[in-house]
Design a protein around this motif. Structure first.
Motif, PDB file in Angstrom:
ATOM      1  N   VAL A  11       4.131  -1.542   2.307  1.00  0.00           N
ATOM      2  CA  VAL A  11       4.925  -0.752   3.249  1.00  0.00           C
ATOM      3  C   VAL A  11       5.423   0.500   2.548  1.00  0.00           C
ATOM      4  N   LEU A  15       6.561   4.880   6.901  1.00  0.00           N
ATOM      5  CA  LEU A  15       6.538   3.931   8.007  1.00  0.00           C
ATOM      6  C   LEU A  15       7.941   3.428   8.337  1.00  0.00           C
ATOM      7  N   THR A  18       9.803   6.135  10.266  1.00  0.00           N
ATOM      8  CA  THR A  18       9.361   6.180  11.658  1.00  0.00           C
ATOM      9  C   THR A  18       9.968   5.013  12.433  1.00  0.00           C
ATOM     10  N   GLN A  45       1.737   4.240  13.838  1.00  0.00           N
ATOM     11  CA  GLN A  45       2.473   3.921  12.615  1.00  0.00           C
ATOM     12  C   GLN A  45       3.266   2.622  12.770  1.00  0.00           C
ATOM     13  N   GLN A  48       0.942  -0.247  12.486  1.00  0.00           N
ATOM     14  CA  GLN A  48       0.604  -0.468  11.076  1.00  0.00           C
ATOM     15  C   GLN A  48       1.706  -1.250  10.370  1.00  0.00           C
ATOM     16  N   LEU A  49       2.940  -0.879  10.655  1.00  0.00           N
ATOM     17  CA  LEU A  49       4.068  -1.565  10.019  1.00  0.00           C
ATOM     18  C   LEU A  49       4.122  -3.024  10.467  1.00  0.00           C
TER      19      LEU A  49
END
Length: 322
Positions: A11, A15, A18, A45, A48-49
Motif C-alpha cells: 500500500v 492510495l 485518495t 485507486q 486497488q487499495l
C-alpha cells in the motif's frame, strides 16, 4: 517457503490519501475534483487499495458512498499515519531551514544598541548557517517595515494598533542622566517636577518615548524645558556627559554612560515605563529560523526584566549659576 508479502508493504501513500479524500467527502466525484482527476481514476485507486488490503472499504450505491466497518477502522488509522508522516516531513524541513534559513528583523535603536547584540551573537553561534538581516529603525519606520513584509518581525515599543500582534518582552523604567553640576549629592531618584527645572535633552518628539514623557508632563501640569531632541541614545548620553542638560532615556541606555560627570536617576512622581515587544502582522506565521530567534529574544530579555527600584530619596536641585 517464502512467506507472502504483507498488505502494508504494497500500500502506498498515494492510495491512502485518495482513500481519505473519498472517506472524508463521502463522494468519489468530490474527491476527484479536489485532486483534478477523473472520477474513474479515483475509483480505480480505491479498488486497488481494497484488493491490496483484502476487504471492501465502501458501500457503493447510485446516490451515496458509505464506509464499511473495515473502512471506518482504516480511516482512523490512515489519518494518524498521514499526520505522522506530514509531521516528520515538516520537522525535516524545519531542520533544513535552520541550517540555511534567512531572518529579517527591524529593531528600535534603544534595544539595538543595548540588549540585541548579545542575543544575535548567541543565535549566530548556534545557527551559523542562518543569515540575519537587521534594520535599526525608529518606531514609525519599524511598524511600516513589518506591515510591508520587508522584515519577518520587529522589536519595538508596544502601542495600540490593531493591525499588529504585540508580545511584550520587557518593560524599561525611564531614567534621567543628570550632570553633577545640577546636583550637590549623589542621589538615585528625581521627580518629573524637578526635571522640569532643568534644561532637557530627550528623544525626538515623534518617538513613542517622547510621547510617553510628554503625556506624563501634561497629566501633572508640567512643561519641560526641552533644548535638544535626538534619535540615537548614544547622542543623548554624550550631550548629558558634556553638561548640556538632563537626558531622559531608558534604563538600559542610561547604563551605557561611563563618565562620572553624570548621575543616573530613576524618574519618579510619576514613574514612567516603556514596554517593548515582538511586533508581527496579525495572523502571520514565522519561519522556523525566525521563531527560534524570537524564542531566544524572549528568554534572554527575561533575564534582565526584574530590576528592583532603588530606595526613594529626593535630590536637591540647584541652578547652574549657583
Amino acid at each position: 517457503m517464502q512467506e507472502p508479502a504483507l498488505a502494508t508493504n504494497r500500500v502506498n501513500l498515494k492510495l491512502l490519501q485518495t482513500f481519505l479524500l473519498v472517506a472524508e467527502n463521502n463522494s468519489f466525484r468530490e474527491a476527484a475534483d479536489l485532486v483534478s482527476r477523473s472520477q474513474s481514476a479515483v475509483s480505480t485507486q480505491i479498488k486497488q487499495l481494497e484488493e491490496q488490503v483484502g476487504v471492501a472499504l465502501f458501500h457503493r450505491t447510485t446516490r451515496k458512498v458509505k464506509l464499511t466497518a473495515e473502512g471506518l477502522q482504516l480511516l482512523d488509522n490512515a489519518r494518524r499515519a498521514v499526520n505522522e508522516i506530514e509531521l516528520g516531513l515538516r520537522n525535516l524541513r524545519e531542520v533544513a531551514d535552520m541550517k540555511r534559513g534567512r531572518v529579517a528583523l527591524a529593531c528600535a535603536p534603544t534595544l539595538a544598541a543595548t540588549r540585541l547584540p548579545r542575543i544575535l551573537a548567541a543565535f549566530e553561534k548556534e545557527y551559523s548557517g542562518v543569515k540575519i538581516v537587521l534594520q535599526e529603525l525608529k518606531s514609525s519606520e519599524l511598524f511600516q517595515s513589518v506591515r510591508s513584509g520587508d522584515v519577518d518581525f520587529g522589536i519595538g515599543p508596544v502601542v495600540g494598533d490593531g493591525d499588529f500582534e504585540f508580545e511584550p518582552i520587557i518593560a524599561e523604567a525611564i531614567h534621567a542622566l543628570v550632570p553633577r553640576q545640577y546636583i550637590r549629592t549623589k542621589q538615585s531618584e528625581i521627580t518629573l517636577a524637578q526635571l522640569a527645572e532643568l534644561p532637557i535633552i530627550q528623544f525626538h518628539a515623534a518617538t513613542v518615548m517622547a510621547q510617553l514623557v510628554a503625556e506624563a508632563a501634561r497629566t501633572h501640569g508640567l512643561v519641560l524645558n526641552t533644548r535638544y531632541q535626538c534619535i540615537q541614545g548614544q547622542t543623548l548620553v554624550a550631550l548629558a556627559e558634556a553638561g548640556l542638560g538632563a537626558t531622559i532615556l531608558t534604563g538600559s541606555v542610561a547604563r551605557t554612560a561611563r563618565s562620572d560627570t553624570v548621575q543616573k536617576m530613576l524618574i519618579v512622581e510619576p514613574t514612567i515605563t516603556q514596554h517593548f515587544g515582538i511586533v508581527r502582522m496579525r495572523g502571520n506565521m514565522l519561519s522556523p529560523a525566525a521563531a527560534r530567534l524570537v524564542e531566544l529574544i524572549r528568554s534572554m530579555t527575561r533575564e534582565d526584566a526584574g530590576i528592583s527600584a532603588p530606595k526613594r530619596r529626593r535630590p536637591k536641585i540647584i541652578n547652574k549659576t549657583e
